[in-house]
Write an enzyme that holds these catalytic residues in place. Structure first.
Site, PDB file in Angstrom:
ATOM      1  N   LYS A 170       4.785  50.627  48.720  1.00 45.49           N
ATOM      2  CA  LYS A 170       3.568  50.827  49.896  1.00 45.49           C
ATOM      3  C   LYS A 170       2.700  49.486  49.557  1.00 45.49           C
ATOM      4  CE  LYS A 170       2.637  55.109  48.413  1.00 45.49           C
ATOM      5  NZ  LYS A 170       2.563  55.891  49.798  1.00 45.49           N
ATOM      6  N   ARG A 171       1.716  49.274  50.473  1.00 46.08           N
ATOM      7  CA  ARG A 171       0.875  48.362  49.858  1.00 46.08           C
ATOM      8  C   ARG A 171       0.072  48.754  48.596  1.00 46.08           C
ATOM      9  NH1 ARG A 171      -0.570  44.294  53.480  1.00 46.08           N
ATOM     10  NH2 ARG A 171      -2.083  43.910  52.229  1.00 46.08           N
ATOM     11  N   THR A 226       3.138  57.390  55.720  1.00 49.31           N
ATOM     12  CA  THR A 226       4.210  57.528  56.505  1.00 49.31           C
ATOM     13  C   THR A 226       5.464  57.360  56.034  1.00 49.31           C
ATOM     14  OG1 THR A 226       3.896  55.283  57.362  1.00 49.31           O
ATOM     15  CG2 THR A 226       3.633  57.028  59.051  1.00 49.31           C
ATOM     16  N   LYS A 264       9.473  58.866  55.700  1.00 49.88           N
ATOM     17  CA  LYS A 264      10.577  57.993  55.723  1.00 49.88           C
ATOM     18  C   LYS A 264      11.623  58.649  54.349  1.00 49.88           C
ATOM     19  CE  LYS A 264       7.954  54.660  57.936  1.00 49.88           C
ATOM     20  NZ  LYS A 264       6.928  53.291  57.812  1.00 49.88           N
ATOM     21  N   LYS A 321      -4.195  54.196  46.213  1.00 46.70           N
ATOM     22  CA  LYS A 321      -2.785  54.554  46.182  1.00 46.70           C
ATOM     23  C   LYS A 321      -2.261  54.848  44.848  1.00 46.70           C
ATOM     24  CE  LYS A 321      -1.658  52.016  50.484  1.00 46.70           C
ATOM     25  NZ  LYS A 321      -1.447  53.079  51.563  1.00 46.70           N
ATOM     26  N   HIS A 337      -7.571  55.360  61.779  1.00 43.07           N
ATOM     27  CA  HIS A 337      -6.546  55.294  60.675  1.00 43.07           C
ATOM     28  C   HIS A 337      -7.252  55.228  59.062  1.00 43.07           C
ATOM     29  CE1 HIS A 337      -3.063  54.733  63.269  1.00 43.07           C
ATOM     30  NE2 HIS A 337      -3.981  53.916  63.935  1.00 43.07           N
TER      31      HIS A 337
HETATM   32  C1  NBG Z   1      -3.291  53.351  57.767  1.00 44.74           C
HETATM   33  C2  NBG Z   1      -3.434  54.549  56.668  1.00 44.74           C
HETATM   34  C3  NBG Z   1      -2.173  55.331  56.148  1.00 44.74           C
HETATM   35  C4  NBG Z   1      -1.559  55.454  57.680  1.00 44.74           C
HETATM   36  C5  NBG Z   1      -1.385  54.434  58.604  1.00 44.74           C
HETATM   37  C6  NBG Z   1      -0.934  55.113  59.879  1.00 44.74           C
HETATM   38  C7  NBG Z   1      -4.846  51.322  57.991  1.00 44.74           C
HETATM   39  C8  NBG Z   1      -6.112  51.186  58.462  1.00 44.74           C
HETATM   40  N1  NBG Z   1      -4.548  52.790  57.848  1.00 44.74           N
HETATM   41  O1  NBG Z   1      -2.468  56.389  55.520  1.00 44.74           O
HETATM   42  O2  NBG Z   1      -3.967  54.088  55.284  1.00 44.74           O
HETATM   43  O3  NBG Z   1      -0.436  56.514  57.407  1.00 44.74           O
HETATM   44  O4  NBG Z   1      -2.581  53.934  58.770  1.00 44.74           O
HETATM   45  O5  NBG Z   1      -1.569  55.900  60.524  1.00 44.74           O
HETATM   46  O6  NBG Z   1      -3.943  50.667  57.801  1.00 44.74           O
END
Ligand code: NBG
Length: 826
Positions: free
Chosen positions: A562-563, A670, A674, A568, A370
């Site tokens: 988002k975080r 994601t 959404k 980002k 991820h």
């Molecule tokens: C996160 C990514 C996102 C991705 C999500 C789900 C982690 C390690 N990774 O870009 O930063 O959409 O995973 O796949 O949290």
């Protein structure tokens, strides 16, 4: 039963789904579970009563689901191992799955209660950080909807993601006590509790047959107790289980210590053991040195494997057919130690030959990566690892030894390659590379978007892709259209259904495209705009109530939730806001379509820069929102404590979705999906799944800006100097100067200096390089928004063309390409 009396059919209050039956069921649960009558019940009591009502109606499917996995010999089930499941509020989605919203609403109304208010009152379990944990929850939803037998295995954290409050613009973290009032959805399964060892030592011995064996004697044993949460598919007939382990002491109370007067010592063991599942670690913090985190990972991986072996034995199937019963998906490297644990179970505890054990193990596991950020790839110092898991370290060394023998045989003389592939990083401190363990131990490795998988293959895991190209595949992420459209946006859902029927809810990929036919229909367009406006009004009420900020529903809602992380680039967004503010100040009379820029998201508690960006956003908001020259045409708001529930209000209300990470850094995203399926148009870079979204919606329905991933690499190779951009772009220069000079901090030049200096002298995520292109893109957004017909068409086409981003499609991909499982429904 007295003779002659006419029997009325008995109302089964435990399963009846009529309004009358539901009414009685709610009253019964209220009375028999919390001991209340409608006169004494608190909102929480009502919530619980309704939740138990729904749970009762899920139990048949739930039990059938468990039987399916534990009785059917020829069935392969998914074991989805994830340290995080961000499941969000449960009541609304379960009511939707069961399809009984209307009778339930009626039943509650007859009791003077409002279903929506009860749904809104739910405190959600925050058992995840963000995208990764929410993805796991979407996948559980899709597996249940498509009829893919699955068990989600994870951790029952006592404290989930912290609750975020804002004081004077700064983030303040508070413990998330989600269990304080109980959690009505779960059932604790004490009879399936298992013991998990930690620490101690491993020694060799000769078994009775004279064979050399290894025995691990852990120093400590912890009890893992499963808490089962039902995950019911849309339609209410197929149910899987989410099994979350909580840590308890094997002996909670040492009576010896107690009798000798050492009261503290008597419960010491209990406290130590429970620490393991105490709290979810926030991500974006350095991994090194957190022995408790490795303990958590092993704890849930080991408990889950024991549980699977129990099922295997119950089925009476031999251990070397384990892979025919379970496809084990590693959601990131967090559960990767399971590879070593399964080998230990097979070899040490069940006396299986190493080669056979390895063959079965690698057929079981597959691994999803991820992240591309090198600092986020987990590595455990060998010393720490060996202290906690001495036998597993030996097993990892042995896996590595055999693996490197093969590598050296295939690529003789290439010691560099062997060093790069090794499961052990020899740099000081020597450490275990968990991603390498996951890749070597799996038959399939996938990235989460096409670009991400490509970059994995060509950069981060280039050597593995070279030696085992067949292992690598892509499964682009998706989100569930149930929660993130049908549930969170009932107005739009009804509108869509009125045109194309409701099959889109569980056949999103095929059905939603039929909306295209209405993209230019003026009546439909007007309806579409009316819905967006109504959704914005709902968010505006929330902003007014919680923040005291007035948002006008006629403004363009431009949102980034988002975080907080530098990659980002929330700071790029706020620099844009400052530039727009300056433009208004420069010419207050010029035309400017009202714009509301909204932010939301948490920063890791130890992430200095991210927290400072949150503060900067607040300070800019204070200045901009109060400026009479602006006159409300530009508003900035920060929505605190962003979580699934807040997301469900925010996504439906957005016109513009900000997806502005530096190309090559966001694995998928994601949130982008959404927003998109709720009709927001993306303003974004060619990063993560944005690339595929843009392909689907068409370039004309996407606001693109910024460097591409190859350009990023190129610019960096040539020596990136952010100061050049600041010096040559006056708009950017002015924005940075204002931040530096204290224009947003009452003259304080220190507070935001770290941000400005970082941007000028380092700017790892190339905010300055992308700024001009972002501003240009902003101009085209403004232009598009002025043409309401055009913008509405863009919005409709976004929804209609994003069918691919349903998590149902992702799960079908996993089933076909990785798990080799045929979904039973749909
Ligand atoms: C996160 C990514 C996102 C991705 C999500 C789900 C982690 C390690 N990774 O870009 O930063 O959409 O995973 O796949 O949290």
């Amino acid at each position: 039963m007295p003779k002659g009396r006419k029997d009325k059919p008995r109302l089964d209050v435990r399963t009846d789904c009529t309004a009358v039956g539901l009414r009685q069921a709610v009253l019964d649960n209220l009375y028999y579970i919390s001991g209340n009558t409608p006169a004494t019940a608190s909102p929480d009591d009502w919530y619980c009563a309704v939740a138990y009502c729904m749970r009762d109606r899920m139990l048949k499917a739930w039990n059938e689901g468990i039987e399916r996995i534990t009785k059917a010999l020829d069935l392969r089930a998914v074991a989805y191992l994830s340290a995080e499941f961000l499941i969000g509020p449960q009541l609304g989605s379960n009511v939707l799955a069961l399809g009984i919203a209307e009778p339930l609403r009626e039943a509650l109304a007859s009791l003077g209660q409002d279903l929506d208010a009860i749904v809104d009152g739910e405190h959600e379990p925050g058992l995840g950080n963000g995208g990764l944990g929410r993805l796991a929850a979407c996948y559980m939803d899709s597996m249940a909807t498509l009829g893919v037998p699955a068990i989600g295995y994870g951790i029952h954290y006592e404290f989930g993601m912290f609750t975020q409050a804002i004081r004077d613009g700064w983030q303040v973290e508070m413990a998330d006590k989600w269990l304080r009032k109980g959690f009505p959805w779960e059932i604790v399964q004490h009879e399936f509790a298992v013991e998990v060892g930690l620490g101690g030592s491993a020694e060799t011995f000769l078994d009775t047959g004279g064979r050399l064996r290894v025995r691990w004697t852990p120093e400590k044993r912890i009890l893992a107790v499963p808490h089962d949460i039902p995950v019911i598919g849309y339609g209410g007939t197929f149910c899987n289980v989410l099994r979350l382990w909580s840590a308890e002491a094997v002996d909670a109370f040492d009576f010896g210590s107690f009798t000798s007067g050492e009261y503290g010592k008597a419960v010491e063991e209990k406290i130590l053991s429970e620490t393991i599942s105490k709290v979810l670690y926030p991500n974006d913090e350095p991994y090194q040195g957190k022995v408790l985190r490795l303990g958590q990972q092993y704890f849930f991986a080991a408990a889950s494997l024991k549980d699977m072996l129990r099922i295997q034995q119950m089925l009476g199937k031999p251990l070397d057919a384990f892979h025919t019963t379970f496809a084990i998906q590693l959601n990131d490297t967090h559960p990767a130690v399971a590879v070593a644990e399964l080998m230990r179970l097979f070899v040490d505890e069940h006396d299986m030959e190493w080669e056979r054990a390895w063959a079965v193990t690698t057929k079981c596991f597959s691994y999803t990566n991820h992240t591309l950020l090198p600092e986020a790839l987990e590595k455990w110092p060998v010393e720490l690892f060996g202290g906690l898991l001495p036998r597993h370290l030996e097993i990892i060394y042995e896996i590595n030894r055999r693996f490197l023998v093969e590598v050296r045989a295939a690529y003789p003389g290439d010691e560099g390659l062997a060093a790069r592939l090794s499961l052990i990083d020899e740099a000081s401190p020597r450490s275990v590379r968990m991603a390498h363990l996951a890749v070597v131990g799996s038959h399939a490795v996938n990235g989460v978007a096409a670009l991400h998988t490509e970059l994995l293959k060509t950069h981060v895991m280039q050597d593995f892709a070279a030696i085992t190209p067949q292992k690598f595949c892509n499964v682009t992420n998706g989100v569930t259209p149930r929660r993130f459209l049908a549930l969170c946006n009932p107005r739009l859902a009804a509108c869509i259904t009125s045109r194309i029927g409701n099959a889109w809810i569980n056949r999103f990929e095929d059905e939603i495209v039929r909306l295209e036919a209405f993209a230019d229909d003026p009546e439909f367009q007007a309806q579409w705009r009316g819905i967006k406006r109504a959704n914005k009004a709902v968010l505006a009420v929330l902003a007014e109530k919680r923040l005291g900020v007035a948002l006008h529903p006629d403004a363009i809602f431009d949102v980034q939730v988002k975080r907080f992380h530098e990659y980002k680039r929330q700071h790029l967004n706020i620099l844009r806001v400052i530039a727009l503010y300056n433009a208004i100040k420069h010419d207050p009379g010029a035309e400017f379509s009202p714009l509301a820029v909204l932010f939301g998201g948490k920063a890791a508690p130890g992430y200095f820069m991210a927290k400072r960006v949150i503060k900067l956003i607040h300070n800019v908001a204070r200045v901009v929102n109060a400026d009479p020259d602006v006159g409300g045409r530009l508003t900035v708001a920060y929505i605190p404590n962003f979580n699934v529930r807040v997301g469900q209000v925010v996504y439906p209300a957005a016109d513009i979705s900000q997806q502005i990470s530096l190309a090559g850094k966001e694995a998928s995203g994601t949130g982008n999906m959404k927003f998109g399926i709720n009709g927001a148009v993306t303003m974004g870079t060619l990063d993560g799944a944005n690339v595929e979204m843009r392909q689907c919606v068409g370039a004309e329905n996407f606001f693109l800006f910024g460097l591409t991933a190859p350009e990023v690499i190129e610019v960096k190779r040539n020596g990136y100097d952010p100061r050049v951009y600041a010096a040559t772009d006056p708009v950017l220069g002015q924005a940075l100067d204002m931040v530096a000079s204290g224009a947003f901090s009452a003259g304080d030049r220190d507070i935001f200096r770290p941000i400005v200096e970082n941007l000028l002298y380092q700017d790892e995520y190339m905010v300055l390089a992308d700024f001009a292109s972002y501003m240009q893109c902003q101009a085209s957004v403004m232009e598009a928004c002025r043409d309401t017909t055009r913008f509405t068409r863009m919005s409709i086409q976004n929804v209609a063309r994003l069918g691919k981003f349903s998590s149902d499609r992702s799960i079908r991909d996993y089933c076909r390409d990785i798990w080799k499982i045929t979904p039973e429904l749909g």
